[in-house]
Design a protein around this motif. Structure first.
Motif, PDB file in Angstrom:
ATOM      1  N   ASP A  26       0.956  -1.084   0.162  1.00  0.00           N
ATOM      2  CA  ASP A  26      -0.033   0.108  -0.141  1.00  0.00           C
ATOM      3  C   ASP A  26       0.908   1.229  -0.012  1.00  0.00           C
ATOM      4  O   ASP A  26       1.926   1.456   0.919  1.00  0.00           O
ATOM      5  N   ILE A  27       0.801   2.104  -0.863  1.00  0.00           N
ATOM      6  CA  ILE A  27       1.646   3.196  -1.076  1.00  0.00           C
ATOM      7  C   ILE A  27       1.345   4.305   0.110  1.00  0.00           C
ATOM      8  O   ILE A  27       2.227   5.099   0.172  1.00  0.00           O
ATOM      9  N   LYS A  28       0.498   3.992   0.947  1.00  0.00           N
ATOM     10  CA  LYS A  28       0.339   4.993   2.235  1.00  0.00           C
ATOM     11  C   LYS A  28       1.770   4.869   3.009  1.00  0.00           C
ATOM     12  O   LYS A  28       1.866   5.755   4.001  1.00  0.00           O
ATOM     13  N   HIS A  29       2.166   3.733   2.957  1.00  0.00           N
ATOM     14  CA  HIS A  29       3.491   3.414   3.803  1.00  0.00           C
ATOM     15  C   HIS A  29       4.704   3.991   3.339  1.00  0.00           C
ATOM     16  O   HIS A  29       5.689   4.062   3.923  1.00  0.00           O
ATOM     17  N   ILE A  30       4.656   4.447   2.129  1.00  0.00           N
ATOM     18  CA  ILE A  30       5.895   5.061   1.576  1.00  0.00           C
ATOM     19  C   ILE A  30       6.239   6.555   2.237  1.00  0.00           C
ATOM     20  O   ILE A  30       5.081   7.295   2.280  1.00  0.00           O
TER      21      ILE A  30
END
Length: 460
Positions: free
Chosen positions: A60-64
């Motif tokens: 999930d890109i929210k963790h980048i």
């Protein structure tokens, strides 16, 4: 990307892989911000988190991290990631450098005098022995290893400031080693493998020939006796090594100390004999790996005494001929072997070490493609055991191939004492197994069984 000097932030897609985690540790220890994703939580990802690296397990890109400057950030990915990976797709759409692990490893290693250890098997042990020997020298070395060294307690050895050498496992998978330009190179073997990438063995040979053509000017190539390559494609000086026999480097007067289970030998080199080399790590195959590693250390400037010290001090690599339990009644050894030739070398080395003892082996096939390509060869190697417990196939990065499973190996095996079993069933079978030696073999998640088997034997 010409240089990594200006990079401040590094994100890893597949950070829990053995090669990726070494790079992550390198960047963390050199002051960069490091974070990453992996599909599965393991002991290795736990260790990375304990070292202050942010690791998550949800695609999930929210963790980048959102506060990293794209101009000073790179992302490193493993080719094992699926094409529909959400985070990988995001990085492809951003003005952020996105590189394969091999490319980044090459940028680090090629700045120094690189030592590249290549081959379809034996790379990890050989490169770790090289690093252990050179670590005894005044200037030392750095190393990116394909396993957890028991000497270093890590897959990364940071170089001293003035150290000229950096040791790297040169991986043929996905032609990764073509990003390396070593000063010293060694090839342990060229067997048919990774045919999902190469298609045929001839293409593998071509890739190794391309690799040796990239050795730096004035460099040296050490070939295991019997490895066939067109060496006209390299300008390097060429030397040979072998366990015994006619080679530039070999073991003379090889003897097994039955009390310890370890070998000792005199090391033949082009400059004379290094007498009375003592190993404190088992296995005939590892004597051969030690001869090759000593050749590289010799050319890197290690003295005879430093070579002897590095050999004697070597404690091994986790999951490489890893003796996990030993009593008068039972011996348990775990190994990463996942190719028919590796299985053959491992099993025959155990036979040489413990003649007359009965062996039970638990094997987990790795990859649909490898199982399909080498089912008959796997069966032949497993027939060297007295009893085989065959686990379901571990798919790793691959999607199923119709008709391919562990059963196609099982059906080709000739020994009577064979059984298909799930991991839980295998544990029950081990409880009542009467054979003196137990082996676990494979590159999948069979390693998760190791603590349980060890505990079971300790309790008995």
């Amino acid at each position: 990307m010409k240089s990594i000097e200006n990079i401040k932030n590094v994100y890893f897609l597949g950070i829990g892989g053995i090669g990726m985690s070494a790079l992550a540790r390198y960047f963390k220890f050199t002051g960069r911000n490091v974070a990453g994703y992996d599909r599965t939580q393991t002991a290795l990802t736990d260790a990375l988190q304990e070292e202050g690296i942010d690791v998550h397990f949800e695609d999930d890109i929210k963790h980048i991290p959102g506060n990293w400057n794209p101009a000073t950030t790179i992302a490193v990915y493993t080719p094992a990631l699926p094409d529909d990976h959400e985070e990988l797709a995001w990085f492809k759409s951003q003005p952020i450098g996105l590189f394969k692990r091999a490319k980044v490893l090459g940028l680090i290693c090629n700045e120094k005098s690189g030592i590249g250890v290549a081959g379809t098997h034996g790379k990890t042990t050989t490169s770790t022995i090289v690093a252990n020997i050179l670590n005894k020298t005044e200037k030392g070395c750095g190393a990116f290893l394909g396993g957890i060294s028991k000497n270093f307690k890590s897959n990364l050895l940071l170089p001293k400031a003035d150290s000229p050498w950096i040791v790297a496992e040169a991986d043929e998978f996905d032609r990764s080693f073509l990003h390396l330009n070593p000063q010293l190179a060694l090839i342990t073997s060229i067997d048919a493998d990774h045919l999902d990438i190469y298609g045929e063995k001839e293409k593998i040979v071509e890739s190794f020939e391309k690799y040796i053509s990239q050795i730096k000017a004035g460099g040296k190539l050490v070939l295991k006796k019997g490895v066939e390559l067109d060496t006209t494609k390299t300008s390097a000086e060429i030397y040979s090594y072998a366990l015994q026999g006619d080679a530039d480097f070999s073991a003379l007067n090889l003897k097994l100390d039955e009390a310890s289970g370890f070998y000792r030998f005199d090391l033949k080199t082009p400059d004379g004999i290094i007498a009375n080399c003592k190993m404190n790590y088992p296995g005939l195959v590892n004597v051969e790996n030690t001869v090759g590693a000593s050749a590289l250390a010799h050319f890197a400037g290690a003295t005879a005494n430093e070579i002897k010290a590095g050999i004697e001090d070597y404690q091994g690599v986790a999951r490489r001929f890893d003796i996990r339990f030993k009593s008068e009644q039972k011996i348990y050894i775990d190994d990463y072997a996942h190719h028919p030739e590796e299985l053959k070398a491992f099993i025959t080395s155990v036979r040489a070490l413990y003649p007359g003892k009965k062996m039970t082996g638990i094997f987990q096939p790795h990859l649909y493609s490898r199982t399909q390509d080498f089912a008959a060869e796997f069966a032949t190697s497993l027939d060297l055991l007295d009893k085989t417990i065959l686990l379901p196939l571990y798919p790793a990065r691959e999607k199923p191939i119709p008709g391919v499973s562990s059963e196609i190996i099982f059906d080709k095996m000739m020994i009577d004492a064979k059984v298909m079993a799930e991991k839980e069933e295998a544990m029950e079978l081990i409880k009542n197994d009467s054979n003196e030696i137990i082996l676990t073999m494979g590159a999948g998640d069979i390693d998760r069984m190791v603590p349980g088997i060890t505990q079971l034997l300790e309790n008995k």
